[in-house]
Design a protein around this motif. Structure first.
Motif, PDB file in Angstrom:
ATOM      1  N   ALA A  35       0.816  -1.216   0.000  1.00 50.66           N
ATOM      2  CA  ALA A  35       0.000   0.000   0.000  1.00 50.66           C
ATOM      3  C   ALA A  35       0.847   1.262   0.000  1.00 50.66           C
ATOM      4  O   ALA A  35       0.548   2.230  -0.725  1.00 50.66           O
ATOM      5  CB  ALA A  35      -0.935  -0.011   1.211  1.00 50.66           C
ATOM      6  N   GLY A  36       1.894   1.274   0.791  1.00 51.06           N
ATOM      7  CA  GLY A  36       2.745   2.450   0.855  1.00 51.06           C
ATOM      8  C   GLY A  36       3.434   2.729  -0.459  1.00 51.06           C
ATOM      9  O   GLY A  36       3.536   3.885  -0.898  1.00 51.06           O
ATOM     10  N   ARG A  37       3.880   1.670  -1.129  1.00 53.96           N
ATOM     11  CA  ARG A  37       4.573   1.857  -2.400  1.00 53.96           C
ATOM     12  C   ARG A  37       3.599   2.205  -3.524  1.00 53.96           C
ATOM     13  O   ARG A  37       3.956   2.935  -4.455  1.00 53.96           O
ATOM     14  CB  ARG A  37       5.403   0.621  -2.737  1.00 53.96           C
ATOM     15  CG  ARG A  37       6.599   0.445  -1.803  1.00 53.96           C
ATOM     16  CD  ARG A  37       7.600  -0.553  -2.345  1.00 53.96           C
ATOM     17  NE  ARG A  37       7.108  -1.920  -2.285  1.00 53.96           N
ATOM     18  CZ  ARG A  37       7.324  -2.755  -1.265  1.00 53.96           C
ATOM     19  NH1 ARG A  37       8.009  -2.356  -0.212  1.00 53.96           N
ATOM     20  NH2 ARG A  37       6.857  -3.995  -1.304  1.00 53.96           N
ATOM     21  N   GLN A  38       2.357   1.706  -3.421  1.00 60.86           N
ATOM     22  CA  GLN A  38       1.351   2.132  -4.402  1.00 60.86           C
ATOM     23  C   GLN A  38       1.079   3.627  -4.251  1.00 60.86           C
ATOM     24  O   GLN A  38       0.929   4.349  -5.247  1.00 60.86           O
ATOM     25  CB  GLN A  38       0.047   1.339  -4.255  1.00 60.86           C
ATOM     26  CG  GLN A  38      -0.958   1.676  -5.353  1.00 60.86           C
ATOM     27  CD  GLN A  38      -2.305   0.995  -5.183  1.00 60.86           C
ATOM     28  OE1 GLN A  38      -2.514   0.212  -4.243  1.00 60.86           O
ATOM     29  NE2 GLN A  38      -3.236   1.285  -6.069  1.00 60.86           N
ATOM     30  N   ALA A  39       1.027   4.100  -3.014  1.00 61.03           N
ATOM     31  CA  ALA A  39       0.838   5.531  -2.779  1.00 61.03           C
ATOM     32  C   ALA A  39       1.974   6.342  -3.397  1.00 61.03           C
ATOM     33  O   ALA A  39       1.751   7.419  -3.975  1.00 61.03           O
ATOM     34  CB  ALA A  39       0.738   5.809  -1.284  1.00 61.03           C
ATOM     35  N   VAL A  40       3.205   5.832  -3.310  1.00 66.33           N
ATOM     36  CA  VAL A  40       4.353   6.508  -3.912  1.00 66.33           C
ATOM     37  C   VAL A  40       4.204   6.568  -5.431  1.00 66.33           C
ATOM     38  O   VAL A  40       4.502   7.589  -6.061  1.00 66.33           O
ATOM     39  CB  VAL A  40       5.665   5.797  -3.525  1.00 66.33           C
ATOM     40  CG1 VAL A  40       6.836   6.328  -4.356  1.00 66.33           C
ATOM     41  CG2 VAL A  40       5.950   5.967  -2.045  1.00 66.33           C
ATOM     42  N   LEU A  41       3.705   5.490  -6.043  1.00 67.58           N
ATOM     43  CA  LEU A  41       3.503   5.476  -7.489  1.00 67.58           C
ATOM     44  C   LEU A  41       2.490   6.537  -7.907  1.00 67.58           C
ATOM     45  O   LEU A  41       2.658   7.206  -8.939  1.00 67.58           O
ATOM     46  CB  LEU A  41       3.030   4.091  -7.949  1.00 67.58           C
ATOM     47  CG  LEU A  41       4.048   2.959  -7.852  1.00 67.58           C
ATOM     48  CD1 LEU A  41       3.394   1.624  -8.221  1.00 67.58           C
ATOM     49  CD2 LEU A  41       5.258   3.216  -8.743  1.00 67.58           C
ATOM     50  N   ILE A  42       1.432   6.691  -7.119  1.00 67.80           N
ATOM     51  CA  ILE A  42       0.445   7.733  -7.422  1.00 67.80           C
ATOM     52  C   ILE A  42       1.078   9.117  -7.310  1.00 67.80           C
ATOM     53  O   ILE A  42       0.886   9.984  -8.176  1.00 67.80           O
ATOM     54  CB  ILE A  42      -0.780   7.610  -6.486  1.00 67.80           C
ATOM     55  CG1 ILE A  42      -1.492   6.283  -6.722  1.00 67.80           C
ATOM     56  CG2 ILE A  42      -1.753   8.775  -6.718  1.00 67.80           C
ATOM     57  CD1 ILE A  42      -2.572   5.967  -5.696  1.00 67.80           C
TER      58      ILE A  42
END
Length: 313
Positions: free
Chosen positions: A76-83
């Protein structure tokens, strides 16, 4: 939940077709409109479900001649970074799954604050508006879970085992809650969906320990394949399809599947952003556009099986 309906006329923009490519964050079509759309998911590498989502998105990008940049991370944290990286790169639109809305809220709101339209897909049906997404394409997972539960209850289910393969997923939790609402004896089992061998061994141990389990409910097609390997006498039903599970339905080894039509989710998410950027269109009229649930069983598997082989269903 019944207020959510499939917007009239949406089906007219669907064009069946698929293409595929590897890698992350790469342009996937020749940009002719000037629009760049980031498409970000919580895909776990190797999960065939996401091949369909991505194929739909790629086909829409090709049809609308936009530049599509796909990226994914199950964390989840890395998906947030991608956004956030998509925001920083000044894309014109973002389509993203919202499976862990609390973790993604900051980056999604950063996008909307920057004037970048966001649409949600696949997960987050109850949270997308709060996060600032304009539209949503997917299944109502509570309705889907309840529908599955009602069907197996009518068949005599007393103690289903609902297998959750990703910790913290609001969509998966909603599915199992829906099953339990129809079959109060439902028990949840948490497994690591990124490790097929561990899923199989966990299921084997659980089924050996508790012989009262009469149905295994898996929440993704790859997990259904793990459940087949686990053996046991419990009947198997699943959410979602791939070519292997579709064949197992035809062979009678899986009772039925609930399909949310992931190809359609990818196609509509990209197309909706294109139409919004071009014309200010709002598909759904402020309501989620539902792509499921749809039952797949022996009565219709012969029609659907060829499309699973094409990666479009």
């Amino acid at each position: 939940m019944t207020r959510r309906v499939l917007a009239a006329g949406v089906a007219a923009i669907l064009l069946l077709g698929a293409c595929s490519s590897g890698g992350r964050e790469e342009p996937e079509t020749d940009a002719a409109t000037g629009y760049t759309i980031a498409f970000i998911t919580h895909e776990t590498p190797g999960d065939t479900f996401w091949d369909k989502v991505r194929s739909g998105a790629q086909q829409a990008a090709a049809d609308q001649k936009v530049d599509l940049k796909y990226s994914n991370d199950p964390d989840a944290g890395r998906q947030a970074v991608l956004i956030q990286q998509a925001v920083d790169s000044k894309v014109q639109g973002i389509a993203t799954t919202l499976v862990t809305p609390d973790a993604l809220a900051g980056s999604v709101k950063a996008a909307t604050a920057a004037g970048i339209p966001v649409v949600g897909l696949n997960a987050g049906i109850d949270q997308y508006k709060e996060l600032g997404a304009l539209m949503y394409f997917g299944s109502d997972e509570t309705v889907a879970g309840t529908s599955l539960g009602e069907r197996i209850a009518a068949a005599g289910a007393k103690h289903p085992l609902c297998v959750i393969h990703q910790t913290g997923s609001v969509a998966l939790e909603a599915r199992c809650a829906g099953v339990k609402s129809a079959v109060p004896g439902t028990e949840n089992l948490q497994v690591n969906g990124a490790d097929d061998a561990a899923v199989t061994s966990t299921l084997q141990a659980k089924l050996a320990q508790d012989k009262t389990i009469d149905y295994v409910v898996t929440l993704g097609a790859p997990i259904a394949l793990d459940a087949i390997k686990a053996g046991g006498t419990a009947k198997l039903v699943t959410f979602d399809l791939n070519q292997e599970t579709a064949q197992l339905i035809k062979d009678g080894k899986i009772e039925f599947a609930i399909d949310q039509q992931p190809y359609v989710q990818g196609y509509l998410a990209v197309t909706s952003l294109y139409l919004y950027l071009k014309n200010g269109n709002d598909i759904g009229g402020g309501r989620p556009v539902l792509t499921g649930p749809s039952f797949v069983d022996k009565s219709n598997i012969d029609t659907i099986l060829p499309y699973t082989q094409k990666n479009t269903r």
